[in-house]
Design a protein around this motif. Structure first.
Motif, PDB file in Angstrom:
ATOM      1  N   MET A   1       0.835  -1.201   0.000  1.00 14.49           N
ATOM      2  CA  MET A   1       0.000   0.000   0.000  1.00 14.49           C
ATOM      3  C   MET A   1       0.871   1.253   0.000  1.00 14.49           C
ATOM      4  SD  MET A   1      -3.003  -1.295   0.141  1.00 14.49           S
ATOM      5  CE  MET A   1      -4.162  -0.047   0.693  1.00 14.49           C
ATOM      6  N   ARG A   3       0.157   3.985   1.189  1.00 15.03           N
ATOM      7  CA  ARG A   3      -0.023   4.723   2.428  1.00 15.03           C
ATOM      8  C   ARG A   3       1.098   4.462   3.439  1.00 15.03           C
ATOM      9  NH1 ARG A   3      -5.819   3.090   3.664  1.00 15.03           N
ATOM     10  NH2 ARG A   3      -5.814   2.970   1.412  1.00 15.03           N
ATOM     11  N   ASP A   4       1.753   3.304   3.288  1.00  8.93           N
ATOM     12  CA  ASP A   4       2.719   2.917   4.316  1.00  8.93           C
ATOM     13  C   ASP A   4       4.107   3.482   4.093  1.00  8.93           C
ATOM     14  OD1 ASP A   4       0.671   1.525   5.392  1.00  8.93           O
ATOM     15  OD2 ASP A   4       1.130  -0.282   4.257  1.00  8.93           O
ATOM     16  N   VAL A 135       7.474  18.153  10.499  1.00 12.47           N
ATOM     17  CA  VAL A 135       6.858  19.301  11.159  1.00 12.47           C
ATOM     18  C   VAL A 135       7.919  20.147  11.863  1.00 12.47           C
ATOM     19  CG1 VAL A 135       5.252  20.000  12.954  1.00 12.47           C
ATOM     20  CG2 VAL A 135       4.683  18.080  11.475  1.00 12.47           C
ATOM     21  N   LEU A 166       2.825  18.900   3.561  1.00 10.21           N
ATOM     22  CA  LEU A 166       3.118  17.693   4.336  1.00 10.21           C
ATOM     23  C   LEU A 166       1.839  17.049   4.828  1.00 10.21           C
ATOM     24  CD1 LEU A 166       6.104  18.835   6.542  1.00 10.21           C
ATOM     25  CD2 LEU A 166       6.118  17.053   4.800  1.00 10.21           C
ATOM     26  N   ARG A 167       0.930  17.891   5.314  1.00 10.59           N
ATOM     27  CA  ARG A 167      -0.332  17.398   5.853  1.00 10.59           C
ATOM     28  C   ARG A 167      -1.143  16.686   4.761  1.00 10.59           C
ATOM     29  NH1 ARG A 167      -4.323  15.833   5.824  1.00 10.59           N
ATOM     30  NH2 ARG A 167      -6.363  16.478   6.519  1.00 10.59           N
ATOM     31  N   PHE A 168      -1.066  17.188   3.514  1.00  6.39           N
ATOM     32  CA  PHE A 168      -1.930  16.642   2.482  1.00  6.39           C
ATOM     33  C   PHE A 168      -1.306  15.530   1.640  1.00  6.39           C
ATOM     34  CE2 PHE A 168      -4.689  20.000   3.685  1.00  6.39           C
ATOM     35  CZ  PHE A 168      -5.938  19.472   3.425  1.00  6.39           C
ATOM     36  N   PRO A 170      -0.322  12.440   2.527  1.00  4.26           N
ATOM     37  CA  PRO A 170      -1.021  11.158   2.682  1.00  4.26           C
ATOM     38  C   PRO A 170      -2.458  11.206   2.165  1.00  4.26           C
ATOM     39  CG  PRO A 170      -0.531  12.138   4.831  1.00  4.26           C
ATOM     40  CD  PRO A 170       0.149  12.990   3.808  1.00  4.26           C
ATOM     41  N   THR A 171      -3.143  12.321   2.363  1.00  4.42           N
ATOM     42  CA  THR A 171      -4.528  12.429   1.900  1.00  4.42           C
ATOM     43  C   THR A 171      -4.610  12.293   0.383  1.00  4.42           C
ATOM     44  OG1 THR A 171      -4.902  13.981   3.703  1.00  4.42           O
ATOM     45  CG2 THR A 171      -6.601  13.850   2.023  1.00  4.42           C
ATOM     46  N   LYS A 178      -7.572   5.787  -4.702  1.00  8.84           N
ATOM     47  CA  LYS A 178      -9.011   5.594  -4.855  1.00  8.84           C
ATOM     48  C   LYS A 178      -9.446   5.857  -6.295  1.00  8.84           C
ATOM     49  CE  LYS A 178     -11.077   6.856  -0.521  1.00  8.84           C
ATOM     50  NZ  LYS A 178     -11.494   8.061   0.173  1.00  8.84           N
ATOM     51  N   ILE A 179      -8.963   6.962  -6.858  1.00 10.49           N
ATOM     52  CA  ILE A 179      -9.368   7.311  -8.219  1.00 10.49           C
ATOM     53  C   ILE A 179      -8.848   6.264  -9.201  1.00 10.49           C
ATOM     54  CG2 ILE A 179      -9.143   9.032 -10.067  1.00 10.49           C
ATOM     55  CD1 ILE A 179      -9.008  11.172  -7.880  1.00 10.49           C
ATOM     56  N   ASN A 181      -8.344   3.163  -8.605  1.00  9.78           N
ATOM     57  CA  ASN A 181      -9.204   1.991  -8.472  1.00  9.78           C
ATOM     58  C   ASN A 181     -10.535   2.205  -9.176  1.00  9.78           C
ATOM     59  OD1 ASN A 181      -7.606   0.154  -7.159  1.00  9.78           O
ATOM     60  ND2 ASN A 181      -8.188   0.850  -5.118  1.00  9.78           N
TER      61      ASN A 181
ATOM     62  N   SER B 103      -2.563  20.704  10.142  1.00 10.38           N
ATOM     63  CA  SER B 103      -1.249  20.231  10.559  1.00 10.38           C
ATOM     64  C   SER B 103      -1.182  18.718  10.546  1.00 10.38           C
ATOM     65  CB  SER B 103      -0.921  20.734  11.956  1.00 10.38           C
ATOM     66  OG  SER B 103       0.291  20.173  12.379  1.00 10.38           O
ATOM     67  N   SER B 104       0.013  18.173  10.397  1.00 10.69           N
ATOM     68  CA  SER B 104       0.140  16.723  10.432  1.00 10.69           C
ATOM     69  C   SER B 104       0.361  16.199  11.845  1.00 10.69           C
ATOM     70  CB  SER B 104       1.243  16.240   9.489  1.00 10.69           C
ATOM     71  OG  SER B 104       2.103  17.268   9.136  1.00 10.69           O
ATOM     72  N   HIS B 146      -4.114  11.718   9.762  1.00 15.60           N
ATOM     73  CA  HIS B 146      -4.595  10.939   8.618  1.00 15.60           C
ATOM     74  C   HIS B 146      -4.826   9.469   8.924  1.00 15.60           C
ATOM     75  CE1 HIS B 146      -0.602   9.344   7.563  1.00 15.60           C
ATOM     76  NE2 HIS B 146      -1.248   8.523   6.781  1.00 15.60           N
TER      77      HIS B 146
ATOM     78  N   LEU C  57      -9.956  -5.816  -7.884  1.00 20.77           N
ATOM     79  CA  LEU C  57      -9.093  -4.665  -7.584  1.00 20.77           C
ATOM     80  C   LEU C  57      -8.070  -5.070  -6.538  1.00 20.77           C
ATOM     81  CD1 LEU C  57     -11.436  -1.559  -7.459  1.00 20.77           C
ATOM     82  CD2 LEU C  57      -9.596  -1.991  -9.067  1.00 20.77           C
ATOM     83  N   MET C  90     -17.517   2.775  -6.485  1.00 20.56           N
ATOM     84  CA  MET C  90     -16.853   3.011  -5.209  1.00 20.56           C
ATOM     85  C   MET C  90     -17.576   4.079  -4.397  1.00 20.56           C
ATOM     86  SD  MET C  90     -13.451   1.593  -5.844  1.00 20.56           S
ATOM     87  CE  MET C  90     -12.278   2.742  -5.205  1.00 20.56           C
TER      88      MET C  90
END
Lengths: 273, 288, 287
Positions: A1, A3-4, A135, A166-168, A170-171, A178-179, A181, B103-104, B146, C57, C90
């Motif tokens: 993933m 995310r990791d 941070v 930095l905050r965004f 991972p988002t 997702k997109i 997929n 913030s993170s 997150h 998927l 989804m």
């Protein structure tokens, strides 16, 4: 993933390097880089090498993982070595075969370059990126550069952008996944065809990602306004960075390291470049 | 007593790209008392969210007046500091938890508001700790938002507002993207803030069971205030809510249908437990 | 009619890292064909992983997913064909729209299938019909539409592939009651008229009670219960036990029944409850 993936390669820890002030670490990184380039003699290089590995040990980072992290640099090292080895001309010919001439000076240069590159990368990442959370790093840069505000350089805005980025990360990584997929579920083929076909296949991913980033930016801006954000003026911080005796000690250690390089260059000028 | 928030004949419209004007709010008037818990119910696009943004001057009405704490708010007469004082007083929590955290690190995010207000560091520290404690997220202070659940992220967003010590918090569909357990967490937090800290709450939603928890429900339809009353009264008007396109709790719908069929049952049932009791006593009557 | 069967399927997240965790463990289940099946369970119960496994998927760590008796991962290169047969919508699908017009966006799936233009056009029309997308919307940019309309366009984009199984992950999340009824009503109509199979992931017990014929209940990465909707909701205690609910009306009639009122045990909707209570009132001479 996706995310990791460890962000910014930061390894949490409690070593001296982890706990010292990010501003000091930024300064030390600069000092370190300067002295890496000042090393000229064999013993200065040995001293540099020993110092860098001592840092690694003091930082208590997982040595194996860190050394594995050097893999991507191997290519650059290999090229530098080849260039230095074959193209350096000198007096002491070691090997000759048709048009290939290898001189002792070439070998020496090659070894110096390896030490220089390895120490440069290892040293800066151990002092800064591996031991400082993104941070803290942003805070450090903002506060270290804050005198520049006087000459109208938007230091606060720059730091704010960095911390929001930095905050965004991972988002947006999650969103990309997702997109991807969602489009794959509609039969999008992302992994076959030539370069142009693949580039085209990215459109269904990039457009939604772009649209959603704009929407997020818009909503975030509103939310920030609602939380009374109006730039850096009059803003206080919960955490004020404070230098501790630890930072002074660290500074002295680096000063000693620099002095060592200079002294070794001057007093034992053995095999100087 | 002067109401905490008062809107008088507020109109708002925006221009579309093609030069058309779309009226979002038409002559909206209402009052909200200090410490009240008001739910604003309406369909998507009914103008609910616009209303919220007018209250803290993110948007400015075309006409009409809005009073906060007895004072009229107006972009013309107020200084920038006054505007930010209104935004401090009336905090806002939005729908998408991801798009309001800056913030993170959780505690740094909560500190963002107070930092903007220029509060001294020690005081911010205290406010952040208190706010995180208030929403039950203290143990996550050093975490990255997150990896948290939607409900937890929304509680962090709430903490970020509490840390600015507002007198009122507007929740702009703050539960819409959450799963049932996230909704419960957030609603419990909202109720506690209202009951224990006396914070005025305006909860914008299209979920009727959440609206039923409020002291009063304002229904917005087509840019106008369609209803404004206690939840029991609003939900009992099943016909009107249906025509607006809103749900009623199933128990209320059942009572509405049964009464229509001629059963003699009490009015204003919006709670399952009370409904059960009413039906039981209805069926027990003849035996007595 | 197509069938999907899961045989001893497990899925391990972040395998090989310190974060590894079973999202699903040793699942054996057959997805009912020719009906609308509700997939319910807490967040983290494995529902979203399950639906992503169904259309390839995600690839199961262990076990097999059989589509019409064949392992979908038998030939990795043909996984795209599986995705055309098992269409997945989804969560918040409106964020995947990208084309200049609604028509082109809905046509993206059929185009990827390699269909001819007239066939694509026909499918776009069919999908638009079931999703309540009117002709004038088809030539608009998807970015001009309202949230509910965008959602319907995204669903149409998957329906246009005419999948044998249509899977929707929380299709009505965040919509108001009218938006929700339009989408779920359209899906119901789609099922009735095409005879396809549908799976709906939902958190709303009221919605699944109205729209789903059967249910699969997930808990902690395993199938906790499966059966007809009526049957599953007739034992509320079993659902309460894993932190799930029954529709409010079912809870009320169940409570009344336990206190001695002669009501049936399988009431799912308000109109069923009304009829049952009215007939009880008549029997007791109260009406």
């Amino acid at each position: 993933m996706m995310r990791d993936i460890t962000l910014g390669q930061y390894f949490p820890g409690t070593s001296v390097l982890h706990r010292s002030d990010p501003r000091m670490k930024l300064i030390l990184t600069l000092i370190f880089i300067v002295f890496v380039f000042l090393a000229k003699s064999l013993w200065a290089y040995v001293w540099l090498f020993v110092f860098t590995f001592s840092l690694l040990i003091v930082s208590r980072l997982p040595v194996k993982v860190i050394l594995k992290g050097l893999k991507p640099v191997l290519f650059i090292i290999a090229i530098t070595v080849i260039f230095n080895l074959f193209l350096t001309k000198g007096e002491d010919l070691l090997f000759e075969c048709k048009f290939i001439h290898i001189y002792f000076e070439g070998v020496m240069f090659a070894v110096y370059m390896i030490i220089r590159i390895v120490c440069l990368i290892l040293g800066t990442s151990v002092i800064l990126t591996y031991t400082t959370s993104p941070v803290d790093l942003t805070d450090g840069i903002e506060q270290l550069l804050s005198p520049l505000k006087k000459i109208k350089i938007p230091v606060h805005e720059f730091a704010m952008m960095m911390s929001i980025a930095l905050r965004f990360i991972p988002t947006l990584t999650e969103e990309t996944e997702k997109i991807m997929n969602a489009q794959k579920a509609r039969g999008a083929d992302l992994s076959s065809g030539g370069l142009i076909k693949r580039a085209k296949a990215l459109i269904p991913i990039l457009i939604p990602l772009f649209v959603s980033s704009l929407r997020r930016a818009d909503e975030l801006a509103t939310a920030m306004e609602c939380r009374c954000y109006r730039g850096g003026d009059g803003r206080t911080r919960m955490k004020r960075l404070k230098y501790s005796p630890r930072d002074l000690v660290l500074f002295l250690v680096f000063a000693a390291f620099g002095t060592g390089i200079i002294l070794l260059n001057i007093f034992i000028p053995y095999l100087v470049i | 007593m002067t109401p905490f928030i008062k809107a008088e004949n507020v109109c708002f419209s925006y221009n579309t790209g093609e030069g058309k004007k779309i009226e979002v709010l038409k002559n909206v008037s209402f009052e909200i008392a200090k410490g009240e818990f008001v739910a604003v119910l309406g369909r998507n696009g009914s103008g609910k969210s616009t209303l919220a943004k007018l209250l803290n001057m993110i948007l400015v009405p075309d006409s009409g007046k809005i009073f906060i704490d007895g004072k009229q708010i107006s972009a013309d007469t107020m200084t920038e500091d006054d505007v930010y004082e209104i935004r401090r007083k009336i905090g806002m929590v939005f729908q998408n938890p991801d798009n309001q955290l800056v913030s993170s690190v959780v505690e740094e995010d909560v500190a963002f508001g107070p930092e903007n207000l220029g509060i001294p560091s020690e005081e911010i520290r205290k406010r952040v700790d208190d706010a995180l404690d208030e929403v039950g997220m203290s143990e996550y202070a050093r975490h990255s938002p997150h990896l948290l659940s939607g409900g937890q992220k929304q509680r962090i967003a709430i903490a970020g507002i509490i840390a600015m010590s507002p007198s009122c918090i507007v929740f702009d569909e703050a539960t819409a993207m959450l799963d049932p357990s996230g909704r419960k967490e957030v609603m419990a937090t909202i109720e506690r803030l209202n009951k224990e800290k006396g914070i005025t709450v305006i909860h914008i939603t299209h979920n009727m069971s959440e609206a039923a928890m409020a002291d009063r429900v304002i229904v917005i339809d087509g840019g106008r205030v369609a209803m404004s009353d206690v939840p029991e009264a609003v939900f009992s008007d099943v016909g009107k809510l249906r025509s607006i396109g809103l749900d009623v709790p199933q128990i209320t719908e059942l009572f509405y249908e049964l009464k229509k069929a001629g059963l003699d049952l009490p009015d204003r049932i919006i709670d399952a437990g009370k409904g059960e009791d009413a039906l039981l006593s209805f069926f027990e009557k003849p035996r007595n | 009619m197509s069938t999907i069967t899961l045989q001893n399927v497990s899925y391990l997240y972040s395998a090989g890292t310190p974060f590894e965790k079973y999202a699903l463990k040793d699942i054996n289940v057959t997805i009912p064909s020719g009906r609308i099946t509700g997939l319910i369970g807490h967040t983290g119960s494995g529902k979203s992983t399950l639906v992503q496994l169904l259309n390839g998927l995600l690839r199961p760590t262990e076990g097999k997913i059989l589509l019409d008796g064949r392992d979908i991962w038998e030939d990795e290169k043909k996984i795209r064909d599986v995705r055309f047969k098992v269409g997945l919508v989804m969560q918040y699908p409106e964020y995947q729209l990208f084309e200049e017009t609604v028509r082109k966006d809905v046509a993206f799936g059929p185009k990827n299938m390699g269909l001819e233009a007239p066939e694509i056009e026909e499918r776009v029309k069919m999908a638009a019909f079931f999703c309540g997308i009117t002709e004038d919307l088809l030539d608009k940019s998807p970015f001009e539409l309202s949230g509910g309309q965008k959602r319907r366009v995204a669903i149409a984009g998957v329906i246009a592939m005419r999948p044998e199984f249509l899977i929707l992950d929380e299709p009505s999340a965040g919509l108001d009651p009218v938006g929700r009824d339009t989408i779920l009503g359209g899906i119901k109509k789609y099922r009735e008229e095409t005879g396809g199979s549908v799976v709906i992931v939902s958190h709303s017990m009221e919605d699944v009670a109205v729209y789903c014929d059967s249910l699969i209940v997930m808990n902690k990465g395993a199938v906790y219960a499966e059966g007809d909707t009526r049957e599953i909701f007739s034992t509320p205690e079993k659902l309460y036990g894993v932190g799930l609910d029954v529709p409010q009306i079912t809870g009320v009639t169940e409570a009344l029944r336990s206190k001695g009122l002669g009501l049936p045990s399988d009431i799912l909707t308000v109109s069923e409850a009304r009829d049952a209570i009215l007939s009880l009132a008549k029997r007791r001479g109260l009406l």
